[in-house]
Every structure is written in C-alpha cells, then in structure tokens.
Design an enzyme around this catalytic site. Sequence first.
Site, mmCIF file in Angstrom:
data_model
loop_
_atom_site.group_PDB
_atom_site.id
_atom_site.type_symbol
_atom_site.label_atom_id
_atom_site.label_comp_id
_atom_site.label_asym_id
_atom_site.label_seq_id
_atom_site.Cartn_x
_atom_site.Cartn_y
_atom_site.Cartn_z
ATOM 1 N N HIS A 43 0.828 -1.207 0.000
ATOM 2 C CA HIS A 43 0.000 0.000 0.000
ATOM 3 C C HIS A 43 0.863 1.258 0.000
ATOM 4 O O HIS A 43 1.289 1.734 1.057
ATOM 5 C CB HIS A 43 -0.915 -0.019 1.233
ATOM 6 C CG HIS A 43 -1.979 1.026 1.223
ATOM 7 N ND1 HIS A 43 -3.175 0.900 1.890
ATOM 8 C CD2 HIS A 43 -2.048 2.238 0.627
ATOM 9 C CE1 HIS A 43 -3.919 1.980 1.717
ATOM 10 N NE2 HIS A 43 -3.240 2.820 0.948
ATOM 11 N N LEU A 58 2.295 6.614 -4.997
ATOM 12 C CA LEU A 58 3.490 7.113 -5.692
ATOM 13 C C LEU A 58 3.190 8.384 -6.484
ATOM 14 O O LEU A 58 4.097 9.001 -7.022
ATOM 15 C CB LEU A 58 4.086 6.020 -6.586
ATOM 16 C CG LEU A 58 4.547 4.751 -5.842
ATOM 17 C CD1 LEU A 58 5.145 3.742 -6.822
ATOM 18 C CD2 LEU A 58 5.540 5.068 -4.738
ATOM 19 N N ARG A 59 1.901 8.760 -6.560
ATOM 20 C CA ARG A 59 1.466 10.097 -7.040
ATOM 21 C C ARG A 59 1.701 10.386 -8.511
ATOM 22 O O ARG A 59 1.418 11.506 -8.944
ATOM 23 C CB ARG A 59 2.115 11.208 -6.206
ATOM 24 C CG ARG A 59 1.950 11.076 -4.694
ATOM 25 C CD ARG A 59 0.516 11.052 -4.261
ATOM 26 N NE ARG A 59 0.373 11.228 -2.803
ATOM 27 C CZ ARG A 59 -0.703 10.844 -2.134
ATOM 28 N NH1 ARG A 59 -1.727 10.268 -2.742
ATOM 29 N NH2 ARG A 59 -0.778 11.049 -0.830
ATOM 30 N N ASN A 110 -5.145 6.275 -7.016
ATOM 31 C CA ASN A 110 -5.752 7.614 -6.909
ATOM 32 C C ASN A 110 -4.819 8.720 -7.403
ATOM 33 O O ASN A 110 -4.514 9.670 -6.690
ATOM 34 C CB ASN A 110 -6.242 7.897 -5.481
ATOM 35 C CG ASN A 110 -5.134 7.889 -4.431
ATOM 36 O OD1 ASN A 110 -4.074 7.305 -4.642
ATOM 37 N ND2 ASN A 110 -5.381 8.535 -3.310
ATOM 38 N N ASP A 130 -9.012 2.713 -3.063
ATOM 39 C CA ASP A 130 -8.321 3.495 -2.040
ATOM 40 C C ASP A 130 -8.286 4.977 -2.386
ATOM 41 O O ASP A 130 -8.038 5.365 -3.517
ATOM 42 C CB ASP A 130 -6.899 2.988 -1.822
ATOM 43 C CG ASP A 130 -6.322 3.558 -0.541
ATOM 44 O OD1 ASP A 130 -6.951 3.353 0.506
ATOM 45 O OD2 ASP A 130 -5.287 4.230 -0.600
ATOM 46 N N HIS A 176 -10.981 0.323 0.767
ATOM 47 C CA HIS A 176 -10.592 1.469 1.603
ATOM 48 C C HIS A 176 -11.540 1.623 2.811
ATOM 49 O O HIS A 176 -11.113 2.082 3.875
ATOM 50 C CB HIS A 176 -10.581 2.711 0.701
ATOM 51 C CG HIS A 176 -10.584 4.028 1.396
ATOM 52 N ND1 HIS A 176 -9.426 4.641 1.819
ATOM 53 C CD2 HIS A 176 -11.591 4.873 1.723
ATOM 54 C CE1 HIS A 176 -9.735 5.810 2.359
ATOM 55 N NE2 HIS A 176 -11.033 5.981 2.327
ATOM 56 N N ASP A 232 0.977 2.468 3.818
ATOM 57 C CA ASP A 232 0.087 3.502 3.284
ATOM 58 C C ASP A 232 0.885 4.805 3.092
ATOM 59 O O ASP A 232 0.415 5.897 3.435
ATOM 60 C CB ASP A 232 -1.129 3.716 4.195
ATOM 61 C CG ASP A 232 -2.204 4.577 3.527
ATOM 62 O OD1 ASP A 232 -2.056 4.917 2.339
ATOM 63 O OD2 ASP A 232 -3.188 4.913 4.214
ATOM 64 N N HIS A 240 2.750 14.149 0.948
ATOM 65 C CA HIS A 240 2.103 15.428 0.617
ATOM 66 C C HIS A 240 3.150 16.525 0.764
ATOM 67 O O HIS A 240 4.050 16.399 1.596
ATOM 68 C CB HIS A 240 0.924 15.698 1.557
ATOM 69 C CG HIS A 240 -0.228 14.764 1.367
ATOM 70 N ND1 HIS A 240 -1.012 14.753 0.232
ATOM 71 C CD2 HIS A 240 -0.723 13.784 2.163
ATOM 72 C CE1 HIS A 240 -1.945 13.818 0.351
ATOM 73 N NE2 HIS A 240 -1.789 13.207 1.506
ATOM 74 N N GLY A 275 -2.587 11.949 5.468
ATOM 75 C CA GLY A 275 -1.538 11.057 4.996
ATOM 76 C C GLY A 275 -0.221 11.225 5.725
ATOM 77 O O GLY A 275 0.155 12.325 6.112
#
Length: 386
Positions: free
Chosen positions: A18, A21-22, A52, A110, A137, A263, A267, A282
């Site tokens: 989980h 990696l954006r 996401n 998620d 999620h 997870d 950010h 996060g």
Amino acid sequence: GLVDGQGKYLFPGLVDVHVHLREPGFEDKEDIASGSRAAVRGGFTSIMAMANTSPVVDHRALAEFVLRQGQRAGKARVYTAAAVTKGLRGEELVEMMDLKEGGVSAFSDDGKGIQSAEMMRLALEYAKLTGLPVVAHCEDESLAAGGAIRKSETSARLGFKGIPAGSESVMVVRDVILAGETGGKLHIAHVSTKESVEAIRTGKARGLDITAEVNPYHLIFTCEDVTLTDTSYKVNPPLPSKEDQEALWQGILDGTIDMLATDHAPHTREEKARPFGEAPFGINGLETALAAVWQAFVAKGILSVEKLIELWSLNPARRFGWEAGTLKPGHPADMVLFDPERREVIDPAGMESRSVNTPYLGREMRGLPEMTWVAGKLVMKDRRVI
Ligand code: NCD
Ligand code: ZN
Ligand code: ZN
C-alpha cells in the site's frame, strides 16, 4: 565482494502492498522513481501503487505506464493496483480482464471508497473472475465528512468534528458480508477499529477469502498523540483510540491481521502547512516505517523478528501472488541487511522521498536497513541509494 554481517540481520526484502506514488498528476508530492528509491532505502523491495492519481489508473495503457516507469527506475519492484471504478467515481466498473492482462495486481477504491453496496458487490463478483483481490478502503463518507481526527475526548477538546470509528467499521462489516455472498477475494486496507478486527475475524472463521493490513503508525500512535501543530499526525483512517489499538494487536497476534503496510502518503510541505482541519490526510511511510516498528516493538521484545518478516514480507507476497520478497532457492534474491543498532536522525536532506510529512522528522531512530538487493542487484548501500 564480501559483506560483514556481524550483529546484523539478513532479511528477505520487505513487501509493502500500500503506497501512493502520485504519478501521474501529483509529481510535486512524489513520483514513481523517487518513491521506489525511498522504498529500497527503507528496506522495501516490492511495493504496490494505489490508483488515486490524476488521471486515475483505470485503464490498461495507464497501468502499463506505471509498471514501465517502475522498471525504468530500476529500484524496488513496482506493482500496481488499478481503480475498481472508472475515475474512482463509484459509478462504472473498470475493464478488469483487460487490466489484468496489462499486469495489475489488484483492484482498489483506495482514496475514494466505494459508497454503494451494490457497486462493491459487483466489484467482488467481477474481480473474482480475474482471480485478483479487491483492496477496500472502507470509509462511509456520510459519517466521516468534515472530520479530521478520531471522534474522542481529544477531538472534543481540540474542537474538531470527530470521525467516528463506525465510519470504517460499518463498511468493513458490509464488505465481509459481500465477500461471503459473492465468494470474492477481499483485502481490507488500513484496518483501525476494534469492530473491523472482529468482523474480519468472523469472516475468516467462516472460511471467506479475506486478508487485512494494518498501518504501523496506527500501532504506535493514538488519537491522544495528535497535536494541532503537527499535521503529519493527520491520516486516514485517523489515529485510533487506545482500545482500538489493543484490538489491532490482538488481531496481529491471532492471525486476523495478515500484514503491515505503510500507506505511504506523501504530501508537500505547503499542503501540510495548512491549518490542521484543512491539511490533506496522509503520513510519509517508506523511509521510517521499518525503524518505527523496530524501535517500538521488536527491540522491546513485543514482536518477534520472525513475525515481523511474516507480516511484512511473506504474507503480503503470498496474498498478491508475487514471488519477490521471499528467499527461494533458484530465484534472484531480494534481500535487506538490517542493522538493529544503527541510529540516524530523520533529516529531509537525506530522504529520497519528495515529501517529508512524517512525525519522525528531526527525531533519532534506531534500527535501520544498511544494504538492499533487488533481484540480486545491490540498490542501496550504507543508507544511500545506488
Ligand atoms: C491517502 C492519500 O493521501 O492518498 N491518505 C491517507 O491518509 N491514507 C489515501 C488513503 O489511503 O485513503
Ligand atoms: Zn485508504
Ligand atoms: Zn492509501
């Protein structure tokens, strides 16, 4: 050459199912290359990216892009979950068979949990045909809306609308029931409440195909540790009550909880500098999670090394069908040389992740990976990624 392992452990590479990696879309927080470098620095040789991103990983070409970027980075083995529904909107299922052929390892909602029970039921039914798990999620938005931390004495004292434990637990109960009705493969992400643990335990006792993960920070911190000055304590699901935390431990010890998962949710500093109520949820995990669990539990004899490896390497690799992570004769090895005595102050300058949203910033941690090999190749040496 020869490596002196005196006083150290040689672990099979850790497997983190989980991570965020954006990429694509939020590369100012992280990208696949920086995230996979952070992984091997933290002792993780296999990671699974969540969907996401922007755009959402909801079609084959994009899933293949993510996997390709992971290979290009050449550090950790990068796997990916696809979204369960198009755009994570909860309205229409993705092309699951096509995505499976594209190489995804799971389907996940998620970051934007499926609200409709009917949609979750369909997801479990169709995912079953692919043999891949649905990673859930589990958040009822109508109950969670507007909250920043767990509903508790602390949330009342700080003047926040709390997030009740039920916003998670009702969805876990729902999904366990639906896994039973469909026979689908279900993996519950970031379990954080007592009632969730109980529901998973009951489901497993019924022989359902369910697994579950716990975020290590939920074992270490409680909602009472939250301070308004440090938004790195703001995470979804929120930090639990002491009672919930004890239930998570029980779940780990009796096998109800199968694995740990960071997870990893990077950010930017700017986003996390907002007032607590407005900062995003996060915690940055990959480079601190192993040391955090080591110093809080293994070093104190609360968790055995064997159990740690089961939770963070063997069980996750088995659940998602990855050979990697396990040490098998004839397989190129994923390994970590771990030094239980090594100390390091967590310093943004040394971090591979693009983001530094961790409660450990500036703190000294003890017990760190010293070398990491992926597929027999040395990718991290002496705390530096090669
Ligand atoms: C995650 C994120 O930032 O994408 N945040 C978090 O607090 N865990 C989303 C998620 O895991 O639900
Ligand atoms: Zn989530
Ligand atoms: Zn997540």
